[in-house]
Motif scaffolding. Structure first.
Motif, PDB file in Angstrom:
ATOM      1  N   GLN A   1      -1.739  -0.300  -5.794  1.00  0.00           N
ATOM      2  CA  GLN A   1      -2.726   0.554  -6.433  1.00  0.00           C
ATOM      3  C   GLN A   1      -2.287   2.015  -6.409  1.00  0.00           C
ATOM      4  O   GLN A   1      -3.068   2.896  -6.740  1.00  0.00           O
ATOM      5  CB  GLN A   1      -4.074   0.389  -5.727  1.00  0.00           C
ATOM      6  CG  GLN A   1      -4.623  -1.025  -5.826  1.00  0.00           C
ATOM      7  CD  GLN A   1      -5.902  -1.242  -5.048  1.00  0.00           C
ATOM      8  OE1 GLN A   1      -6.377  -0.336  -4.355  1.00  0.00           O
ATOM      9  NE2 GLN A   1      -6.481  -2.413  -5.160  1.00  0.00           N
ATOM     10  N   SER A   2      -1.025   2.228  -6.059  1.00  0.00           N
ATOM     11  CA  SER A   2      -0.472   3.576  -5.957  1.00  0.00           C
ATOM     12  C   SER A   2       0.701   3.737  -6.919  1.00  0.00           C
ATOM     13  O   SER A   2       1.652   2.948  -6.897  1.00  0.00           O
ATOM     14  CB  SER A   2      -0.007   3.849  -4.522  1.00  0.00           C
ATOM     15  OG  SER A   2       0.843   4.971  -4.463  1.00  0.00           O
TER      16      SER A   2
ATOM     17  N   ARG B   1     -10.171   0.129  -6.475  1.00  0.00           N
ATOM     18  CA  ARG B   1     -10.512   1.067  -5.419  1.00  0.00           C
ATOM     19  C   ARG B   1     -11.187   2.292  -6.044  1.00  0.00           C
ATOM     20  O   ARG B   1     -11.152   2.485  -7.255  1.00  0.00           O
ATOM     21  CB  ARG B   1      -9.268   1.507  -4.636  1.00  0.00           C
ATOM     22  CG  ARG B   1      -8.292   2.353  -5.442  1.00  0.00           C
ATOM     23  CD  ARG B   1      -7.164   2.852  -4.552  1.00  0.00           C
ATOM     24  NE  ARG B   1      -6.251   3.723  -5.284  1.00  0.00           N
ATOM     25  CZ  ARG B   1      -5.228   4.361  -4.725  1.00  0.00           C
ATOM     26  NH1 ARG B   1      -4.995   4.208  -3.441  1.00  0.00           N
ATOM     27  NH2 ARG B   1      -4.441   5.133  -5.445  1.00  0.00           N
ATOM     28  N   GLY B   2     -11.798   3.110  -5.226  1.00  0.00           N
ATOM     29  CA  GLY B   2     -12.425   4.319  -5.726  1.00  0.00           C
ATOM     30  C   GLY B   2     -13.751   4.060  -6.424  1.00  0.00           C
ATOM     31  O   GLY B   2     -14.369   3.002  -6.287  1.00  0.00           O
TER      32      GLY B   2
ATOM     33  N   LEU C   1      -6.716  -6.200  -2.153  1.00  0.00           N
ATOM     34  CA  LEU C   1      -7.648  -5.078  -2.045  1.00  0.00           C
ATOM     35  C   LEU C   1      -7.439  -4.374  -0.715  1.00  0.00           C
ATOM     36  O   LEU C   1      -7.784  -4.897   0.337  1.00  0.00           O
ATOM     37  CB  LEU C   1      -9.092  -5.578  -2.173  1.00  0.00           C
ATOM     38  CG  LEU C   1      -9.498  -6.094  -3.553  1.00  0.00           C
ATOM     39  CD1 LEU C   1     -10.905  -6.666  -3.516  1.00  0.00           C
ATOM     40  CD2 LEU C   1      -9.404  -4.999  -4.609  1.00  0.00           C
ATOM     41  N   ALA C   2      -6.867  -3.169  -0.783  1.00  0.00           N
ATOM     42  CA  ALA C   2      -6.565  -2.427   0.436  1.00  0.00           C
ATOM     43  C   ALA C   2      -7.753  -1.618   0.930  1.00  0.00           C
ATOM     44  O   ALA C   2      -7.871  -1.349   2.130  1.00  0.00           O
ATOM     45  CB  ALA C   2      -5.377  -1.493   0.188  1.00  0.00           C
ATOM     46  N   ASP C   3      -8.647  -1.236   0.033  1.00  0.00           N
ATOM     47  CA  ASP C   3      -9.815  -0.438   0.400  1.00  0.00           C
ATOM     48  C   ASP C   3     -10.840  -1.338   1.099  1.00  0.00           C
ATOM     49  O   ASP C   3     -11.334  -2.299   0.500  1.00  0.00           O
ATOM     50  CB  ASP C   3     -10.429   0.176  -0.862  1.00  0.00           C
ATOM     51  CG  ASP C   3     -11.626   1.072  -0.550  1.00  0.00           C
ATOM     52  OD1 ASP C   3     -12.068   1.090   0.609  1.00  0.00           O
ATOM     53  OD2 ASP C   3     -12.115   1.751  -1.470  1.00  0.00           O
TER      54      ASP C   3
ATOM     55  N   ALA D   1     -14.257   0.872  -8.667  1.00  0.00           N
ATOM     56  CA  ALA D   1     -14.100  -0.459  -8.083  1.00  0.00           C
ATOM     57  C   ALA D   1     -15.320  -1.349  -8.288  1.00  0.00           C
ATOM     58  O   ALA D   1     -15.162  -2.523  -8.662  1.00  0.00           O
ATOM     59  CB  ALA D   1     -13.761  -0.344  -6.596  1.00  0.00           C
TER      60      ALA D   1
ATOM     61  N   GLN E   1     -13.976  -1.018   1.786  1.00  0.00           N
ATOM     62  CA  GLN E   1     -15.262  -1.105   1.098  1.00  0.00           C
ATOM     63  C   GLN E   1     -15.169  -2.011  -0.117  1.00  0.00           C
ATOM     64  O   GLN E   1     -16.076  -2.811  -0.384  1.00  0.00           O
ATOM     65  CB  GLN E   1     -15.742   0.289   0.690  1.00  0.00           C
ATOM     66  CG  GLN E   1     -16.138   1.169   1.878  1.00  0.00           C
ATOM     67  CD  GLN E   1     -16.682   2.511   1.436  1.00  0.00           C
ATOM     68  OE1 GLN E   1     -16.304   3.046   0.394  1.00  0.00           O
ATOM     69  NE2 GLN E   1     -17.573   3.079   2.232  1.00  0.00           N
ATOM     70  N   ALA E   2     -14.062  -1.879  -0.871  1.00  0.00           N
ATOM     71  CA  ALA E   2     -13.872  -2.730  -2.037  1.00  0.00           C
ATOM     72  C   ALA E   2     -13.714  -4.195  -1.618  1.00  0.00           C
ATOM     73  O   ALA E   2     -14.254  -5.102  -2.262  1.00  0.00           O
ATOM     74  CB  ALA E   2     -12.650  -2.266  -2.831  1.00  0.00           C
ATOM     75  N   LYS E   3     -12.977  -4.439  -0.540  1.00  0.00           N
ATOM     76  CA  LYS E   3     -12.789  -5.812  -0.063  1.00  0.00           C
ATOM     77  C   LYS E   3     -14.118  -6.430   0.353  1.00  0.00           C
ATOM     78  O   LYS E   3     -14.400  -7.587   0.052  1.00  0.00           O
ATOM     79  CB  LYS E   3     -11.798  -5.846   1.099  1.00  0.00           C
ATOM     80  CG  LYS E   3     -11.471  -7.259   1.588  1.00  0.00           C
ATOM     81  CD  LYS E   3     -10.534  -7.224   2.785  1.00  0.00           C
ATOM     82  CE  LYS E   3      -9.117  -6.856   2.374  1.00  0.00           C
ATOM     83  NZ  LYS E   3      -8.429  -8.013   1.712  1.00  0.00           N
TER      84      LYS E   3
ATOM     85  N   GLY F   1       0.802  -1.217   0.000  1.00  0.00           N
ATOM     86  CA  GLY F   1       0.000   0.000   0.000  1.00  0.00           C
ATOM     87  C   GLY F   1       0.834   1.265   0.000  1.00  0.00           C
ATOM     88  O   GLY F   1       0.433   2.284  -0.535  1.00  0.00           O
TER      89      GLY F   1
END
Length: 262
Positions: free
Chosen positions: A68-69, A127-128, A161-163, A131, A165-167, A36
């Motif tokens: 994702q960065s 993410r975002g 998946l770090a987010d 996603a 909500q996405a996970k 991350g």
């Protein structure tokens, strides 16, 4: 210095995902690390992972960093040199997958045609605002993939998946697919669901008890409780609000005064 390099005390070291890939060129061990943000500790642990796995299995290890960065991707892509400057004894060059070099796939038909690429897309772009479309497209594609492979893909995406909500969205999509229940990750998801269900049940019980306490306090004090007040108290699911009303219930002269400050 001591020439004995044996580690007396065990040190726990875990990679995010370890895969064995059988190819025409031979067997490779794929170390997949989800990153991350930059982490200086990885400059020591990544070379260790590679050396340890090669010593243990004699298969070529490959370090794959997924992020994702874009900024983290640039950091991870820098070679790790150990030894004399200009003449290192060991150089580690990670293979970095990021939004900069993996295409975004948010179309279900394209994901069905290219499921492996859709997996990488979810791992790097998941993410975002985009996603949901990315993950739902991949979920559609996995229905067309051999079940054991699809389950492995599902777990691999989950690990990257770090987010939160996405996970959670991804796990919700996967729990609807029968093959996923054969994968170890599915048991973890189900256990979390059971714990959440138990906690939710406990919270609901506390709310019901507190609502009943508010009404009982009014009745015990001989205060008439209109139907509108009873319905409002019983409909409330905010435990803190019910605590406030229970404190007021021992002071008010009319039931409607529970809500005067609101």
């Amino acid at each position: 210095m001591n020439v004995d390099l044996t580690e007396i005390e065990p040190v726990e070291r875990r990679v995010d995902t370890l895969l064995r890939a059988e190819t025409d060129e031979g067997t490779y061990l794929l170390i997949v690390e989800s990153q991350g943000k930059p982490d200086k500790k990885k400059l020591g642990s990544w070379p260790y992972y590679l050396s340890y796995l090669y010593e243990k299995y004699s298969w070529q290890p490959v370090l794959i960093v997924v992020t994702q960065s874009s900024a983290t991707a640039r950091w991870a892509a820098q070679p790790i040199h150990l030894g004399v400057r200009g003449c290192p004894s060991l150089t580690v060059q990670p293979l970095v997958l990021s939004p900069d070099n993996v295409p975004l796939i948010a179309d279900a038909q394209e994901a069905v045609r290219k499921p492996s690429l859709a997996v990488l897309s979810a791992m790097t772009h998941g993410r975002g605002r985009k996603a949901p479309a990315i993950l739902e497209s991949l979920a559609t594609a996995l229905k067309e993939v051999e079940p054991d492979t699809a389950a492995a893909f599902a777990a691999l995406v989950d690990s990257c998946l770090a987010d939160p909500q996405a996970k959670q969205l991804w796990r919700d999509l996967m729990t609807a697919m029968q093959y996923f229940f054969r994968h170890p990750l599915a048991e973890e998801v189900r256990e979390q669901g059971r714990e959440q269900g138990l906690e939710q049940g406990r919270n609901e019980g506390r709310v019901e008890d507190r609502a009943e306490m508010v009404l009982d306090l009014l009745r015990w004090r001989g205060i008439e409780v209109p139907e509108s007040v009873r319905q409002r108290v019983e409909a409330c699911t905010d435990l803190e609000q019910l605590k406030v009303w229970s404190q007021r219930a021992v002071q008010v002269s009319r039931a409607s005064e529970l809500f005067v400050a609101e």
